[in-house]
Write a protein that holds these residues in place. Structure first.
Motif, mmCIF file in Angstrom:
data_model
loop_
_atom_site.group_PDB
_atom_site.id
_atom_site.type_symbol
_atom_site.label_atom_id
_atom_site.label_comp_id
_atom_site.label_asym_id
_atom_site.label_seq_id
_atom_site.Cartn_x
_atom_site.Cartn_y
_atom_site.Cartn_z
ATOM 1 N N ALA A 39 7.870 0.794 10.963
ATOM 2 C CA ALA A 39 8.459 1.078 12.074
ATOM 3 C C ALA A 39 7.407 0.621 13.170
ATOM 4 N N ASN A 40 6.307 0.270 12.884
ATOM 5 C CA ASN A 40 5.290 -0.322 14.178
ATOM 6 C C ASN A 40 4.630 -1.514 13.412
ATOM 7 N N GLU A 41 5.103 -2.597 13.875
ATOM 8 C CA GLU A 41 4.143 -3.790 13.323
ATOM 9 C C GLU A 41 2.697 -3.986 13.944
ATOM 10 N N THR A 42 2.444 -3.442 14.976
ATOM 11 C CA THR A 42 1.262 -3.686 15.547
ATOM 12 C C THR A 42 0.311 -2.614 14.723
ATOM 13 N N SER A 43 0.693 -1.331 14.319
ATOM 14 C CA SER A 43 -0.185 -0.697 13.452
ATOM 15 C C SER A 43 -0.408 -1.239 12.229
ATOM 16 N N MET A 44 0.611 -1.976 11.626
ATOM 17 C CA MET A 44 0.499 -2.559 10.244
ATOM 18 C C MET A 44 -0.688 -3.871 10.197
ATOM 19 N N PHE A 45 -0.750 -4.459 11.407
ATOM 20 C CA PHE A 45 -1.899 -5.564 11.597
ATOM 21 C C PHE A 45 -2.985 -4.797 11.654
ATOM 22 N N VAL A 46 -3.250 -3.786 12.485
ATOM 23 C CA VAL A 46 -4.478 -3.109 12.595
ATOM 24 C C VAL A 46 -4.917 -2.459 11.231
ATOM 25 N N LYS A 47 -4.061 -1.761 10.237
ATOM 26 C CA LYS A 47 -4.253 -1.386 9.063
ATOM 27 C C LYS A 47 -4.672 -2.602 8.225
ATOM 28 N N TRP A 48 -3.752 -3.495 8.284
ATOM 29 C CA TRP A 48 -4.263 -4.796 7.404
ATOM 30 C C TRP A 48 -5.882 -5.330 7.752
ATOM 31 N N ASN A 49 -6.200 -5.317 9.000
ATOM 32 C CA ASN A 49 -7.492 -5.606 9.360
ATOM 33 C C ASN A 49 -8.476 -4.745 8.764
ATOM 34 N N GLN A 50 -8.385 -3.446 8.866
ATOM 35 C CA GLN A 50 -9.111 -2.482 8.248
ATOM 36 C C GLN A 50 -9.223 -2.471 6.771
ATOM 37 N N GLU A 51 -8.147 -2.959 5.963
ATOM 38 C CA GLU A 51 -8.163 -2.859 4.856
ATOM 39 C C GLU A 51 -8.951 -4.241 4.105
ATOM 40 N N ILE A 52 -8.483 -5.403 4.926
ATOM 41 C CA ILE A 52 -9.273 -6.647 4.427
ATOM 42 C C ILE A 52 -10.749 -6.631 4.794
ATOM 43 N N ARG A 53 -11.191 -5.891 5.947
ATOM 44 C CA ARG A 53 -12.506 -5.776 6.237
ATOM 45 C C ARG A 53 -13.318 -5.060 4.946
ATOM 46 N N LYS A 54 -12.687 -3.931 4.481
ATOM 47 C CA LYS A 54 -13.247 -3.029 3.342
ATOM 48 C C LYS A 54 -13.199 -4.066 2.140
ATOM 49 N N MET A 55 -12.281 -4.659 1.817
ATOM 50 C CA MET A 55 -12.126 -5.469 0.759
ATOM 51 C C MET A 55 -13.169 -6.401 0.494
ATOM 52 N N LEU A 56 -13.450 -7.251 1.773
ATOM 53 C CA LEU A 56 -14.322 -8.251 1.964
ATOM 54 C C LEU A 56 -15.866 -7.710 1.928
ATOM 55 N N PHE A 57 -16.034 -6.509 2.443
ATOM 56 C CA PHE A 57 -17.309 -6.022 2.272
ATOM 57 C C PHE A 57 -17.750 -5.498 0.926
ATOM 58 N N GLN A 58 -16.740 -4.953 0.115
ATOM 59 C CA GLN A 58 -16.786 -4.530 -1.342
ATOM 60 C C GLN A 58 -16.987 -5.860 -2.162
ATOM 61 N N CYS A 59 -16.213 -6.869 -1.689
ATOM 62 C CA CYS A 59 -16.346 -8.108 -2.557
ATOM 63 C C CYS A 59 -17.736 -8.730 -2.306
ATOM 64 N N ASN A 60 -18.246 -8.942 -1.332
ATOM 65 C CA ASN A 60 -19.475 -9.486 -0.869
ATOM 66 C C ASN A 60 -20.569 -8.665 -1.208
ATOM 67 N N ASN A 61 -20.451 -7.373 -1.524
ATOM 68 C CA ASN A 61 -21.504 -6.480 -2.074
ATOM 69 C C ASN A 61 -21.405 -6.400 -3.621
ATOM 70 N N PRO B 161 -21.751 -8.801 -6.314
ATOM 71 C CA PRO B 161 -22.078 -10.345 -6.757
ATOM 72 C C PRO B 161 -21.577 -10.370 -8.149
ATOM 73 N N GLY B 162 -20.755 -11.539 -8.504
ATOM 74 C CA GLY B 162 -20.565 -11.606 -9.929
ATOM 75 C C GLY B 162 -19.287 -10.926 -10.604
ATOM 76 N N GLN B 163 -18.856 -10.036 -9.793
ATOM 77 C CA GLN B 163 -17.807 -9.143 -9.794
ATOM 78 C C GLN B 163 -16.265 -9.167 -9.423
ATOM 79 N N CYS B 164 -16.478 -10.052 -8.118
ATOM 80 C CA CYS B 164 -15.221 -10.101 -7.316
ATOM 81 C C CYS B 164 -15.109 -11.723 -7.042
ATOM 82 N N ILE B 165 -14.164 -12.287 -7.050
ATOM 83 C CA ILE B 165 -13.785 -13.550 -6.479
ATOM 84 C C ILE B 165 -12.732 -13.587 -5.435
ATOM 85 N N LYS B 166 -12.992 -14.341 -4.571
ATOM 86 C CA LYS B 166 -12.004 -14.397 -3.237
ATOM 87 C C LYS B 166 -10.932 -15.460 -3.538
#
Length: 167
Positions: free
Chosen positions: A25-47, A49-54
């Motif tokens: 019901a709140n698109e803006t909050s969905m973009f904020v949530k996506w940003n938080q989740e992608i940030r976490k995902m990239l952090f985990q992937c970057n940390n 090595p050899g276990q994650c592919i983007k």
């Protein structure tokens, strides 16, 4: 899997896919949530090595054979042309759980319709906030200056040479 947040959020809303933490019901909050989740995902992937592919969804759709080969190489699995024809194998070699929200999408061949299906679905007000509420769109190479971005750069031969993001 990395995908333009506008397409992700449009898909969740349009297909009524319930995802924990996302308030449709709140698109803006969905973009904020996506940003938080992608940030976490990239952090985990970057940390990990050899276990994650983007994998960029936009590249996978435009250069499926090349990207699937990149994924199978990473997983140390053999590539098969059948991977490009998954939709032809449903019922014979592939069983789908109809309760799974993505089952209806897996039945389709690889196509580019999903790249642009979100065009004209968000207000200019919402799109105007993206650089503030979802800065990872720009970090990941998505053009937020237009409501109809050109994804052809994701299919460029040298695409991964310039993907030194968030590392």
């Amino acid at each position: 899997m990395i995908r333009d947040a506008r397409a992700v959020i449009h898909s969740m809303i349009e297909r009524k896919v319930p995802v924990a933490g996302y308030n449709t019901a709140n698109e803006t909050s969905m973009f904020v949530k996506w940003n938080q989740e992608i940030r976490k995902m990239l952090f985990q992937c970057n940390n990990s090595p050899g276990q994650c592919i983007k994998v960029y969804y936009e590249r996978l759709i435009q250069r499926p054979e090349e990207e699937i080969q990149r994924i199978t190489n990473f997983l140390d699995l053999p590539f098969s042309e059948q991977m490009l024809k998954h939709h032809e194998l449903i019922g014979a070699e592939v069983d789908l759980n109809e309760q799974e929200f993505s089952a209806s999408q897996v039945k389709n061949s690889i196509n580019t319709d999903a790249l642009t299906s979100w065009f004209d679905c968000f207000s200019e007000e919402t799109l105007g906030k993206l650089d503030d509420v979802a800065p990872f769109l720009n970090i990941l190479g998505y053009d937020t200056s237009t409501s109809k971005p050109d994804y052809s750069t994701f299919a460029d031969n040298d695409f991964y040479q310039f993907r030194n993001f968030y590392s």
